[in-house]
Design an enzyme around this catalytic site. Structure first.
Site, PDB file in Angstrom:
ATOM      1  N   GLY A 113       0.833  -1.192   0.000  1.00 40.23           N
ATOM      2  CA  GLY A 113       0.000   0.000   0.000  1.00 40.23           C
ATOM      3  C   GLY A 113       0.867   1.242   0.000  1.00 40.23           C
ATOM      4  N   GLU A 136       0.824  -1.423  -4.779  1.00 40.39           N
ATOM      5  CA  GLU A 136      -0.350  -0.575  -4.642  1.00 40.39           C
ATOM      6  C   GLU A 136      -1.421  -1.060  -5.605  1.00 40.39           C
ATOM      7  OE1 GLU A 136      -3.036   1.915  -3.635  1.00 40.39           O
ATOM      8  OE2 GLU A 136      -1.105   2.318  -2.650  1.00 40.39           O
ATOM      9  N   ILE A 137      -2.689  -1.011  -5.173  1.00 41.84           N
ATOM     10  CA  ILE A 137      -3.783  -1.526  -5.984  1.00 41.84           C
ATOM     11  C   ILE A 137      -4.446  -0.449  -6.841  1.00 41.84           C
ATOM     12  CG2 ILE A 137      -5.613  -1.196  -4.264  1.00 41.84           C
ATOM     13  CD1 ILE A 137      -6.692  -3.974  -5.090  1.00 41.84           C
ATOM     14  N   ASN A 219      -2.738  -6.731  -5.948  1.00 36.41           N
ATOM     15  CA  ASN A 219      -3.593  -6.945  -4.790  1.00 36.41           C
ATOM     16  C   ASN A 219      -2.835  -7.874  -3.844  1.00 36.41           C
ATOM     17  OD1 ASN A 219      -5.529  -7.602  -2.900  1.00 36.41           O
ATOM     18  ND2 ASN A 219      -7.152  -7.974  -4.379  1.00 36.41           N
ATOM     19  N   ASP A 242      -5.570   1.542   5.203  1.00 36.60           N
ATOM     20  CA  ASP A 242      -7.013   1.816   5.272  1.00 36.60           C
ATOM     21  C   ASP A 242      -7.569   1.183   6.548  1.00 36.60           C
ATOM     22  OD1 ASP A 242      -9.770   1.976   4.918  1.00 36.60           O
ATOM     23  OD2 ASP A 242      -9.640   1.654   2.757  1.00 36.60           O
ATOM     24  N   THR A 317       6.148   9.695   4.513  1.00 34.96           N
ATOM     25  CA  THR A 317       4.915   9.652   3.730  1.00 34.96           C
ATOM     26  C   THR A 317       4.108  10.929   3.934  1.00 34.96           C
ATOM     27  OG1 THR A 317       3.618   8.622   5.490  1.00 34.96           O
ATOM     28  CG2 THR A 317       4.822   7.143   4.019  1.00 34.96           C
ATOM     29  N   GLU A 318       3.195  11.192   3.010  1.00 41.72           N
ATOM     30  CA  GLU A 318       2.351  12.380   3.166  1.00 41.72           C
ATOM     31  C   GLU A 318       1.524  12.297   4.442  1.00 41.72           C
ATOM     32  OE1 GLU A 318      -0.097  13.807   0.116  1.00 41.72           O
ATOM     33  OE2 GLU A 318       1.599  14.763  -0.887  1.00 41.72           O
ATOM     34  N   GLU A 319       1.005  11.108   4.729  1.00 41.98           N
ATOM     35  CA  GLU A 319       0.205  10.945   5.947  1.00 41.98           C
ATOM     36  C   GLU A 319       1.054  11.228   7.177  1.00 41.98           C
ATOM     37  OE1 GLU A 319       0.535   8.820   3.551  1.00 41.98           O
ATOM     38  OE2 GLU A 319      -1.443   8.282   2.738  1.00 41.98           O
TER      39      GLU A 319
END
Length: 329
Positions: A113, A136-137, A219, A242, A317-319
């Site tokens: 992810g 990443e999906i 996935n 998520d 990371t941005e988060e």
């Protein structure tokens, strides 16, 4: 500070993609039958498309032995005495960055992810001889990250040519750069800032030249063992996953008993899974499942303090940048 590439048509050569053209909804149903390409077994994956500096292209008729011989040594430059400085860069030392000419290339780090690739770009020069893949999906997100990596490699190739031509080209001090970025997080967050992550170095050379990172659409909750052999990976990253708040969606969480069994299969003994989230419920869920799984044990705070990957996990990371600048909220 990293140089800023122009985004208009006035610049020739590599161009960094603009994120606003690659937005996609945050949620994708992992249980849908999404058409994806994946190998039947790990030995059939053609990694040369992602790491051309480390793998020769595979042919359909290749045998297992030929596939193994197609892997280049971990240093794309060749042996230790062939321009090792161009691979390591200044300030890089230790077993994680040593060039081993007889060690065949294989992916060792997986960012599950990976989003827009902030972690990969931060880790790449810290571990210049470790191949890392972002998984990443979301189609548009993968497209953005792949273009970003191609552009960064292009900038590095241009800098190497300039250096070979006799120009003075600066090397980035990787650890000092990381410290400066962490210190910068104490500044208030500008709500109008679009690109929170570090775009990567465009006017200074970095160890590895970003040849050791790549991104793929996959996935992971269905096909992870199709790509990695048993005990192949040394690090797995699960950052700001998520949370799937609804109870009926908990089965889709990336940390679960089923997924931990797969992580344990592809991780080598002593391998590490890094987990971070800003959602307390998800954190408790992850800790509960990791503590209950017999093949994982918690790492001490003392050991984490000496792990160069940890600052990148928290801040790259941005988060992570948003959480840091908003003081954890």
């Amino acid at each position: 500070m990293a140089g800023e590439a122009k985004s208009d048509g006035s610049q020739s050569g590599p161009k960094l993609p603009q994120k606003r053209f690659f937005r996609q909804r945050a949620h994708v149903n992992i249980f849908n039958d999404i058409p994806l390409e994946y190998p039947v077994r790990p030995s059939e994956e053609d990694w040369s498309k992602l790491y051309p500096a480390y793998f020769r292209p595979m042919e359909d008729s290749q045998t297992e032995q030929a596939i193994t011989e197609a892997k280049r040594p971990m240093s794309p430059m060749g042996t230790d005495d062939q321009v090792p400085q161009a691979k390591r860069g200044p300030g890089i030392a230790g077993s994680d960055s040593e060039i081993s000419a007889d060690k065949l290339a294989q992916v060792e780090f997986a960012d599950i992810g990976c989003g827009y690739g902030g972690l990969l770009v931060a880790l790449a020069p810290l571990y210049p001889n470790k191949l890392m893949v972002g998984m990443e999906i979301r189609t548009k997100v993968v497209d953005y990250l792949q273009r970003r990596i191609v552009a960064l490699r292009g900038f590095q190739n241009d800098l190497v040519k300039r250096k070979d031509a006799g120009e003075s080209v600066e090397w980035v001090d990787v650890r000092s750069k990381l410290k400066q970025e962490i210190d910068a997080l104490s500044k208030p967050l500008d709500p109008e800032t679009e690109e929170l992550h570090d775009n990567g170095e465009t006017d200074r050379l970095v160890p590895g030249h970003y040849e050791n990172i790549a991104a793929m659409r996959i996935n992971c909750q269905k096909y992870l063992p199709n790509f990695f052999n048993k005990a192949q990976l040394s690090k797995i990253f699960v950052l700001f996953a998520d949370p799937h708040f609804k109870r009926r969606k908990h089965k889709a969480r990336i940390i679960s008993t089923t997924m931990l069994a797969e992580y344990a299969y592809v991780l080598r003994t002593g391998g590490i899974i890094y987990m971070i989230t800003d959602v307390k419920d998800l954190y408790d869920w992850n800790v509960k499942h990791l503590d209950a799984f017999p093949l994982f044990e918690r790492i001490s705070d003392e050991e984490l303090e000496n792990d160069p990957a940890v600052p990148c996990v928290v801040n790259s990371t941005e988060e992570g940048k948003k959480v840091a600048r908003n003081k954890g909220s």
